[in-house]
Motif scaffolding. Structure first.
Motif, PDB file in Angstrom:
ATOM      1  N   LEU A  70      -7.069  11.223  62.953  1.00 28.99           N
ATOM      2  CA  LEU A  70      -8.319  11.197  63.712  1.00 28.99           C
ATOM      3  C   LEU A  70      -8.054  11.444  65.188  1.00 28.99           C
ATOM      4  N   GLY A  73      -7.721  14.934  66.156  1.00 29.08           N
ATOM      5  CA  GLY A  73      -8.901  15.774  66.009  1.00 29.08           C
ATOM      6  C   GLY A  73      -9.208  16.155  64.588  1.00 29.08           C
ATOM      7  N   SER A  75     -10.430  15.600  60.476  1.00 29.36           N
ATOM      8  CA  SER A  75     -11.709  15.204  59.885  1.00 29.36           C
ATOM      9  C   SER A  75     -11.860  13.692  59.844  1.00 29.36           C
ATOM     10  N   PRO A  76     -12.945  13.152  60.413  1.00 25.02           N
ATOM     11  CA  PRO A  76     -13.133  11.703  60.388  1.00 25.02           C
ATOM     12  C   PRO A  76     -13.530  11.186  59.014  1.00 25.02           C
ATOM     13  N   THR A  81     -11.915   7.917  59.829  1.00 25.70           N
ATOM     14  CA  THR A  81     -12.713   6.710  59.679  1.00 25.70           C
ATOM     15  C   THR A  81     -13.161   6.499  58.237  1.00 25.70           C
ATOM     16  N   HIS A 112     -13.395  13.561  73.203  1.00 28.75           N
ATOM     17  CA  HIS A 112     -12.898  13.579  71.831  1.00 28.75           C
ATOM     18  C   HIS A 112     -14.023  13.976  70.877  1.00 28.75           C
ATOM     19  N   PRO A 113     -13.758  14.913  69.955  1.00 33.43           N
ATOM     20  CA  PRO A 113     -14.840  15.407  69.090  1.00 33.43           C
ATOM     21  C   PRO A 113     -15.367  14.380  68.097  1.00 33.43           C
ATOM     22  N   HIS A 114     -14.599  13.331  67.827  1.00 31.67           N
ATOM     23  CA  HIS A 114     -15.014  12.360  66.811  1.00 31.67           C
ATOM     24  C   HIS A 114     -15.147  10.956  67.387  1.00 31.67           C
ATOM     25  N   ARG A 115     -15.495  10.875  68.668  1.00 32.79           N
ATOM     26  CA  ARG A 115     -15.598   9.556  69.299  1.00 32.79           C
ATOM     27  C   ARG A 115     -16.689   8.706  68.662  1.00 32.79           C
ATOM     28  N   ASP A 117     -17.679   8.730  65.509  1.00 33.03           N
ATOM     29  CA  ASP A 117     -17.184   8.208  64.237  1.00 33.03           C
ATOM     30  C   ASP A 117     -16.212   7.053  64.467  1.00 33.03           C
ATOM     31  N   ALA A 118     -15.369   7.196  65.482  1.00 33.05           N
ATOM     32  CA  ALA A 118     -14.418   6.131  65.794  1.00 33.05           C
ATOM     33  C   ALA A 118     -15.140   4.857  66.202  1.00 33.05           C
TER      34      ALA A 118
END
Length: 343
Positions: A70, A73, A75-76, A81, A112-115, A117-118
């Motif tokens: 994650l 970068g 896939s979340p 996640t 961050h592209p998945h912030r 989701d995090a």
């Protein structure tokens, strides 16, 4: 489960199942509260995954790989996640707790592209036994103190036999340690980030009321009705853990205030009910019955408190309204088989 039986913590869990005293293991290498407390700032800030004893806890390597992916970068949902949520859903939180400081830092990284989701995963291990819970006694309840071994009795054990209370306490402590990173997210441009930041902050240990004050301050500036409702529920949850009569009185003012958005009034009514043991006032009952439309109930499922409170074919809001205002009513008959008669 065979892999878990080779994990070094298995002997502790087996001993506990045999009647060993939990306190004899407290503070040791397999006490996740101790491990989280000992994580150095440079380890968390530098994403030094190799410095964390993941393998001390069930499926720790899987969590490490997921969070590393994650952070890079990846896939979340598939590996990031998704693993965190999946393990918490399967009642295996101990290793997931070790990911919390890293998830917070990913969430705080505006590039961050998945912030998002995090951030949505940050507080998953900080709450236990809350899916489908909608009663006044249980909805916003945090059991015990962070170092109280009575949590073993309050939360029982995870599916692996690990003390669930230790995982919950460690997750709350990890969030508390990084409150300074989470508080600015209450003002993030994205409503979903603001909601999830409030959801995470509500689990922080807050004896000096720093978090609760920040939630109230943000509420005064917030314009989005759903986000305002989230701030109300977060304030109520924080107050449930750290009682504050003036805040309870403020909750009453909000659900009685007809100038407030309906979502805010409903959230305040639920929050007030969870903070008191007073009989349900007639005007509260009338307000909730009037405001709980199907459309609004579905809209409020954007709030994680409500999303997790749903069950038996009811939205979270509908479930809360029934359990809190009409606890004598049974759960509605529900069948999730699309081929069943009548579907």
């Amino acid at each position: 489960m065979g892999e878990w039986q080779t994990n070094p913590t298995f002997a502790m869990c087996r001993a506990l199942a045999g009647g060993a005293d939990l306190s004899s293991f407290a503070g040791g290498p397999f006490d996740v509260r101790e491990v989280v407390a000992g994580m150095r700032p440079e380890v968390k800030d530098g994403f030094l995954f190799g410095e964390v004893p993941w393998t001390h806890f069930p499926q720790g390597n899987r969590v490490r790989e997921a969070v590393h992916f994650l952070h890079s970068g990846g896939s979340p949902v598939r590996t990031g996640t998704g693993v965190v949520h999946g393990m918490c859903g399967n009642d295996m939180r101990a290793a997931v707790v070790l990911a919390v400081p890293f998830l917070i830092r990913i969430a705080a990284d505006t590039h961050h592209p998945h912030r998002g989701d995090a951030l949505a995963a940050v507080s998953s291990p900080a709450r236990a036994r809350h899916f489908g819970v909608a009663s006044r006694d249980e909805l916003l309840l945090h059991r015990g103190d962070t170092q109280d071994d009575d949590l073993y009795d309050d939360y029982g054990v995870e599916v692996t036999g690990y003390p669930a209370g230790w995982s919950v306490a460690a997750a709350r402590a990890a969030i508390t340690a990084d409150v300074a990173l989470l508080l600015p997210l209450l003002g993030d441009p994205a409503p979903s980030i603001r909601i999830d930041a409030a959801y995470a902050l509500a689990t922080a240990i807050d004896p000096d009321r720093t978090v609760r004050t920040a939630l109230r301050t943000r509420f005064a500036a917030e314009r989005d009705p759903i986000v305002r409702a989230a701030l109300v529920l977060a304030t109520a949850e924080s107050t449930r853990a750290h009682p504050h009569p003036p805040t309870t009185a403020w909750m009453r003012e909000q659900w009685r205030d007809r100038t407030q958005a309906s979502e805010v009034r409903l959230a305040a009514a639920i929050g007030w009910l969870c903070l008191t043991d007073e009989p349900v006032p007639g005007d509260l009952r009338a307000a909730v019955d009037e405001l709980t439309t199907d459309e609004r109930a579905h809209a409020m499922d954007d709030l994680p408190w409500m999303a997790t409170a749903g069950g038996s074919g009811e939205t979270g809001l509908q479930h809360c309204a029934r359990r809190m205002l009409h606890p004598e009513q049974p759960d509605p008959a529900w069948c999730d088989d699309p081929w069943a008669p009548g579907h």
